[in-house]
Write an enzyme that holds these catalytic residues in place. Structure first.
Site, mmCIF file in Angstrom:
data_model
loop_
_atom_site.group_PDB
_atom_site.id
_atom_site.type_symbol
_atom_site.label_atom_id
_atom_site.label_comp_id
_atom_site.label_asym_id
_atom_site.label_seq_id
_atom_site.Cartn_x
_atom_site.Cartn_y
_atom_site.Cartn_z
ATOM 1 C CG HIS A 175 28.267 -7.470 16.629
ATOM 2 N ND1 HIS A 175 26.978 -7.917 16.441
ATOM 3 C CD2 HIS A 175 28.793 -7.353 15.391
ATOM 4 C CE1 HIS A 175 26.746 -8.064 15.149
ATOM 5 N NE2 HIS A 175 27.838 -7.726 14.486
ATOM 6 C CG HIS A 218 31.658 -8.046 11.066
ATOM 7 N ND1 HIS A 218 30.980 -9.128 10.580
ATOM 8 C CD2 HIS A 218 30.731 -7.254 11.680
ATOM 9 C CE1 HIS A 218 29.688 -9.009 10.868
ATOM 10 N NE2 HIS A 218 29.509 -7.876 11.539
ATOM 11 C CE LYS A 242 24.400 -11.862 13.885
ATOM 12 N NZ LYS A 242 25.349 -10.822 13.539
ATOM 13 C CG HIS A 261 21.257 -9.081 10.963
ATOM 14 N ND1 HIS A 261 22.318 -8.252 10.680
ATOM 15 C CD2 HIS A 261 20.200 -8.557 10.284
ATOM 16 C CE1 HIS A 261 21.934 -7.281 9.869
ATOM 17 N NE2 HIS A 261 20.648 -7.444 9.606
ATOM 18 C CG HIS A 296 23.544 -4.868 14.586
ATOM 19 N ND1 HIS A 296 22.288 -5.292 14.225
ATOM 20 C CD2 HIS A 296 24.392 -5.729 13.990
ATOM 21 C CE1 HIS A 296 22.395 -6.351 13.453
ATOM 22 N NE2 HIS A 296 23.653 -6.644 13.301
ATOM 23 C CG ASP A 344 27.828 -4.496 13.136
ATOM 24 O OD1 ASP A 344 28.493 -5.483 12.770
ATOM 25 O OD2 ASP A 344 26.823 -4.109 12.531
HETATM 26 O O1 DOR Z 1 26.616 -3.154 8.252
HETATM 27 C C1 DOR Z 1 26.805 -4.346 8.425
HETATM 28 N N1 DOR Z 1 27.951 -4.951 8.033
HETATM 29 N N2 DOR Z 1 25.853 -5.050 9.004
HETATM 30 C C2 DOR Z 1 25.920 -6.383 9.084
HETATM 31 O O2 DOR Z 1 25.005 -6.967 9.580
HETATM 32 C C3 DOR Z 1 27.079 -7.119 8.535
HETATM 33 C C4 DOR Z 1 28.251 -6.271 8.423
HETATM 34 C C5 DOR Z 1 29.299 -6.878 7.523
HETATM 35 O O3 DOR Z 1 29.657 -8.039 7.722
HETATM 36 O O4 DOR Z 1 29.790 -6.182 6.640
HETATM 37 ZN ZN ZN Z 2 27.738 -7.375 12.445
#
Ligand code: DOR
Ligand code: ZN
Length: 357
Positions: free
Chosen positions: A19, A21, A105, A142, A180, A253
């Site tokens: 997971h 980003h 997702k 989520h 998460h 995450d």
């Molecule tokens: O803290 C987070 N940041 N939780 C999420 O679900 C998304 C992520 C984000 O994309 O910034």
């Molecule tokens: Zn995330």
């Protein structure tokens, strides 16, 4: 692969991050490297603006990610589709069968960063779940309700009760990762579910409880979603991660936001854990006397759940006390207002990744 444990060194099968980003544009150019240097594969979140809702967008994004991987480093991004109220199940099926989408997702609409186009009514996409169940495509969730009348600290538990339980009753063969997780409820729910249900656990939810956000002032660096909960929940997560149960595996995450977006009157949720993620997990497993279980959590249970081969390379961590820098530095230029604060900034960690291969 054999596990070597000595007081000062551990060698693990190379891990994956289930997971992460990566964002896009200039930020993408900076944040892929720290993940690719340690993890062989990563499940890449689709919450871009606009989100990844078709096969073409996913293949183009994958290409941009590959361009950001440092030369000579083998790394495979595993792409995900962003579910909306009207994404066609046929698109998911084709993308999954063609090897473009590894999973889909589910963001409840307005639950977090770039989730406005997420699912507003789970009932309206039941035919999507039916397709995913039939083809064995993992659904990544989520798990938080967004109702204003539900306290933010209860949103995960309420989601499980209101939405996840009925979903799994309707689709008992659906493969689900509850992403998460932050609560004891989630731990117990996943443990009690069958082998088709798993959960990822982040490094930050293993290290901090909700006090961190308010320690000496408002600490936006510790604001993420789902928000960190009370201490007993953190302890339950640490027990789960180090339990050796295959339903719990690594997913950082890592969610970078420019410093200017974190430190604002309406700061963004997300903790950028990629630069020292494996070290952060190693710290927890060491403190729990469970270093011998780190490899399974980081490198085995994820691929087993996703039905993918285990990695064959290895990675070594050495016991070496070091202080995490207060700002992330990248070989790619980052403008001052894009400065990224790594998780554990200015704290010391006891382990350090030393080599690949
Ligand atoms: O803290 C987070 N940041 N939780 C999420 O679900 C998304 C992520 C984000 O994309 O910034
Ligand atoms: Zn995330």
């Amino acid at each position: 692969m054999g596990f070597n444990l000595s007081p000062d060194k551990i060698t693990l099968r190379q891990p994956d991050d289930w997971h992460v980003h990566f964002r896009d544009g200039a930020m993408l150019g900076s944040v892929v490297a720290p993940t690719a240097r340690v993890f062989r594969r990563a499940i890449v979140m689709p919450n871009l603006s606009p989100p990844i809702t078709c096969i073409k967008a996913a293949t183009n994004y994958r290409e941009r990610i590959m361009q950001a991987v440092p030369e000579g480093i083998p790394f495979t991004p595993l792409m995900t589709a962003y579910l909306t109220d009207d994404l066609l199940p046929e698109v998911l099926e084709k993308g999954y069968r063609d090897g473009v989408f590894a999973a889909a997702k589910l963001y409840p609409a307005n639950s977090t960063t770039n989730s406005a186009m997420g699912v507003s009514d789970m009932g309206s996409i039941y035919s999507t779940f039916e397709t995913m169940e039939r083809i064995g495509m993992p659904l990544l969730i989520h798990g938080e309700v967004t109702d204003k009348d539900v306290d933010i600290f209860d949103r995960e538990a309420v989601f499980i009760e209101r939405h996840l339980e009925p979903l799994l009753k309707s689709y008992p063969d659906l493969r689900v990762v509850l992403e998460h997780i932050t609560t004891e409820h989630a731990v117990q729910f996943v443990e009690a579910s069958g082998s088709l249900i798993a959960a990822t656990i982040t490094p930050h939810h293993l290290h901090i409880n909700r006090n961190a956000m308010f320690s000496g002032g408002l600490r936006s660096d510790f604001y993420c979603l789902p928000v960190a909960k009370r201490e007993h929940h953190r302890l339950a997560l640490r027990r789960a991660a180090t339990s050796g149960k295959p339903c719990f595996f690594l997913g950082t995450d890592s969610a970078p936001h420019p410093r200017s977006s974190k430190e604002s009157s309406c700061g963004c949720a997300g903790i950028f854990s990629a630069p020292f993620a494996l070290e952060s997990y190693a710290e927890v497993f060491d403190q729990e006397g469970a270093l011998d279980r780190l490899e399974a959590f980081a490198s085995e249970f994820g691929p087993i759940f996703y039905g993918l081969p285990l990695n064959s390379d290895s990675i070594t961590l050495k016991r070496h006390k070091h202080v995490v820098p207060d700002t992330f530095t990248s070989s790619q230029p980052i403008t001052p207002d894009q400065g990224l604060i790594p998780f554990h900034a200015r704290e010391s960690l006891s382990w350090r990744v030393v080599e690949n291969g």
